[in-house]
Design an enzyme around this catalytic site. Structure first.
Site, PDB file in Angstrom:
ATOM      1  N   GLU A 132      -6.894   4.748   7.667  1.00 28.49           N
ATOM      2  CA  GLU A 132      -6.738   6.177   7.338  1.00 28.49           C
ATOM      3  C   GLU A 132      -7.995   6.719   6.649  1.00 28.49           C
ATOM      4  OE1 GLU A 132      -2.965   5.703   5.341  1.00 28.49           O
ATOM      5  OE2 GLU A 132      -2.107   5.115   7.269  1.00 28.49           O
ATOM      6  N   GLU A 155      -5.509  -4.927  10.481  1.00 23.87           N
ATOM      7  CA  GLU A 155      -4.444  -3.953  10.699  1.00 23.87           C
ATOM      8  C   GLU A 155      -4.708  -3.182  11.992  1.00 23.87           C
ATOM      9  OE1 GLU A 155      -2.438  -2.611   6.811  1.00 23.87           O
ATOM     10  OE2 GLU A 155      -4.339  -1.576   6.918  1.00 23.87           O
ATOM     11  N   SER A 210       3.365  -2.359  10.238  1.00 25.20           N
ATOM     12  CA  SER A 210       4.817  -2.469  10.394  1.00 25.20           C
ATOM     13  C   SER A 210       5.376  -3.840   9.983  1.00 25.20           C
ATOM     14  CB  SER A 210       5.232  -2.106  11.815  1.00 25.20           C
ATOM     15  OG  SER A 210       4.854  -0.761  12.104  1.00 25.20           O
ATOM     16  N   LYS A 270       0.182   4.298  -0.372  1.00 22.81           N
ATOM     17  CA  LYS A 270      -0.433   5.518   0.182  1.00 22.81           C
ATOM     18  C   LYS A 270      -0.131   6.717  -0.738  1.00 22.81           C
ATOM     19  CE  LYS A 270      -0.142   3.366   4.660  1.00 22.81           C
ATOM     20  NZ  LYS A 270      -0.086   3.461   6.097  1.00 22.81           N
ATOM     21  N   ASN A 295       0.882  -1.179   0.000  1.00 19.10           N
ATOM     22  CA  ASN A 295       0.000   0.000   0.000  1.00 19.10           C
ATOM     23  C   ASN A 295       0.913   1.219   0.000  1.00 19.10           C
ATOM     24  OD1 ASN A 295      -1.798   2.055   0.485  1.00 19.10           O
ATOM     25  ND2 ASN A 295      -2.265   1.444   2.605  1.00 19.10           N
ATOM     26  N   GLY A 310       2.492   2.097  10.688  1.00 20.09           N
ATOM     27  CA  GLY A 310       3.477   3.169  10.537  1.00 20.09           C
ATOM     28  C   GLY A 310       4.180   3.552  11.832  1.00 20.09           C
ATOM     29  N   HIS A 351      -9.478   1.143   4.774  1.00 19.38           N
ATOM     30  CA  HIS A 351      -8.198   1.330   5.454  1.00 19.38           C
ATOM     31  C   HIS A 351      -8.421   2.299   6.621  1.00 19.38           C
ATOM     32  CE1 HIS A 351      -4.148   2.642   6.347  1.00 19.38           C
ATOM     33  NE2 HIS A 351      -3.744   1.519   5.790  1.00 19.38           N
TER      34      HIS A 351
HETATM   35  P1  PGA Z   1       2.852   0.150   7.576  1.00 21.09           P
HETATM   36  O1  PGA Z   1       1.409   0.437   6.959  1.00 21.09           O
HETATM   37  O2  PGA Z   1       3.334  -1.152   6.980  1.00 21.09           O
HETATM   38  O3  PGA Z   1       3.684   1.327   7.184  1.00 21.09           O
HETATM   39  O4  PGA Z   1       2.677   0.025   9.060  1.00 21.09           O
HETATM   40  C1  PGA Z   1       0.479  -0.595   6.756  1.00 21.09           C
HETATM   41  C2  PGA Z   1      -0.792  -0.057   6.169  1.00 21.09           C
HETATM   42  O5  PGA Z   1      -1.195   1.072   6.505  1.00 21.09           O
HETATM   43  O6  PGA Z   1      -1.429  -0.715   5.325  1.00 21.09           O
END
Ligand code: PGA
Length: 247
Positions: free
Chosen positions: A96, A163, A208, A11, A9, A169, A94
């Protein structure tokens, strides 16, 4: 035996030049038939990525989609146009999108249905915040997200991504035991409450994920792959993640 999926992803990252470099650097990538390498770039890069990914067997997806068919919805991405372009899948829900863009269970349910109607695979994302985990609400939150978001959907073409918001992140990965426990819960939930085949359901872990922890995560009974943010931006990490999945 379920297949394994590594889904990047990206983003709101990557430029045209960094995308070209990325695909040049992974030219030697060889995916075995039961391992899938997918990437979700920003919408304006979908076509470029579809062309570059095709040679390597990498399928490309959108990070979101519209719940509407078409019309006066400035800035939205219609599922039928995504399909036309050769897009393979879309993320829905997601964290976000849920928090920054206030997407509700109802809207996410409509998006999922629209994606499925247009023959797009849907990666439906769920997960609890740190506050909710500490208040022992993880299962309740995940259950509500799934029951409401996937209401009246059929199992075909749906992957679920667990997630935990506190692991996205942040560098804090859920332990394999924590992740596996929720994945097992989800598998059982879709079987019991949605009438799906739990054994067949693909459930990805996100938060992560990196080359250093992928093998341990994938060794867990209920973890079928990773939805990867930060580490998927680096070609060497993406390559290592898919390679680890083949061993
Ligand atoms: P990350 O993000 O691997 O940077 O933690 C995962 C995601 O938001 O899908």
């Amino acid at each position: 035996m379920r297949d394994t999926y590594i889904v990047g992803n990206w983003k709101m990252n990557q430029s045209l030049s960094s995308i070209n470099e990325f695909f040049t650097e992974i030219q030697t990538l060889k995916l075995s038939t039961n391992v899938h390498g997918w990437i979700a770039p920003q919408a304006m890069h979908l076509s470029t990525c579809i062309n570059l990914g095709a040679k390597l067997g990498i399928k490309i997806g959108s990070q979101t989609c519209s719940e509407f068919d078409d019309g006066a919805y400035t800035g939205e991405l219609s599922c039928s146009s995504l399909k036309d372009l050769g897009v393979h899948f879309t993320l829905v829900g997601h964290s976000e999108r849920r928090t920054i863009f206030d997407e509700s269970h109802k809207v996410l349910n409509e998006k999922t249905k629209k994606a499925l109607t247009n023959d797009l695979i849907c990666i439906f994302c769920v997960g609890e915040t740190l506050e909710q985990r500490e208040a022992d609400q993880t299962f309740k939150v995940v259950e509500e997200q799934i029951i409401q978001g996937l209401k009246d959907c059929t199992q075909d073409n749906i992957l679920i991504a667990y997630e935990p918001v506190w692991a996205i992140g942040t560098g804090k990965t859920a332990t394999p035991e924590q992740a596996n426990e929720v994945h097992g819960f989800i598998r059982n939930l879709v079987q019991e409450k949605l009438g799906w085949d739990g054994e067949k359901q693909i459930i990805l872990y996100g938060g992560s994920v990196k080359p250093a922890n992928i093998a341990e995560l994938l060794s867990c009974e209920h973890i079928d792959g990773g939805l990867v943010g930060g580490a998927s931006l680096k070609s060497s990490d993406f390559k290592q993640l898919t390679e680890a999945s083949q061993s």
